[in-house]
Design a protein around this motif. Sequence first.
Motif, PDB file in Angstrom:
ATOM      1  N   CYS A  10      12.397   9.521  -1.369  1.00 52.19           N
ATOM      2  CA  CYS A  10      11.994   8.126  -1.192  1.00 52.19           C
ATOM      3  C   CYS A  10      11.992   7.714   0.282  1.00 52.19           C
ATOM      4  CB  CYS A  10      12.945   7.231  -1.989  1.00 52.19           C
ATOM      5  SG  CYS A  10      12.466   5.492  -1.989  1.00 52.19           S
ATOM      6  N   ASP A  38      11.380   1.460  -8.190  1.00 51.12           N
ATOM      7  CA  ASP A  38      10.978   1.034  -6.849  1.00 51.12           C
ATOM      8  C   ASP A  38      10.698   2.195  -5.891  1.00 51.12           C
ATOM      9  OD1 ASP A  38      11.296  -1.679  -7.500  1.00 51.12           O
ATOM     10  OD2 ASP A  38      13.459  -1.552  -7.133  1.00 51.12           O
ATOM     11  N   LYS A  40       9.199   4.858  -3.529  1.00 54.00           N
ATOM     12  CA  LYS A  40       7.979   5.045  -2.751  1.00 54.00           C
ATOM     13  C   LYS A  40       8.176   6.349  -1.992  1.00 54.00           C
ATOM     14  CE  LYS A  40       4.958   3.151   0.724  1.00 54.00           C
ATOM     15  NZ  LYS A  40       4.833   2.251   1.856  1.00 54.00           N
TER      16      LYS A  40
END
Length: 177
Positions: A10, A38, A40
């Motif tokens: 991430c 969440d 990314k």
Amino acid sequence: MIQSKHCDLCEFPKRNLKNGLTCGLTDKKPDFRGFCSDIKFSDSFKEQLTELLNQIGQIKKRKTSVYFNFGLFVVIGLLIIFGSYPHLTEYLKKAFEPEFSYSDWKYFSLILLLEFVGILLLYMGFYPFNKYKKELNKLESDKKEIELVLKNYGIEIETLTNLEKIKKRHHNKAVYN
């Protein structure tokens, strides 16, 4: 599933000695099950993944030569060892006789040298082969760990790397236009 493996891929993880691993978005320890909503994927992870896949490809290109050298050196080494073995046993028996001459000693030494050369050839076949296998297994293991994490997000490595290639092509076209 260990959350830190997700966080390693991430863009938002924070690490320090006081708190350990925390999420950069929530400033809390990761507490998700299965996958993080969440996440990314970071650009550095994508670059490392591309490098990992390139390394695996480079090692696999060496496969034919490694296997050929392995077979060649092992066969020649075994032929030398087994071919000189009868002579070695013959001269070993003679070594304990009182008539063991200097010329017998020279032949015995030569046969021992041949045995050593055969063993050396076996080593020259096995060492690169084992090194190749260890390198490939390590990289494949790293790839499998990444695949396990990506599986939780319904993403395959090939999809992720192809998206990066497409992004780079679009970026290059925009720069040149």
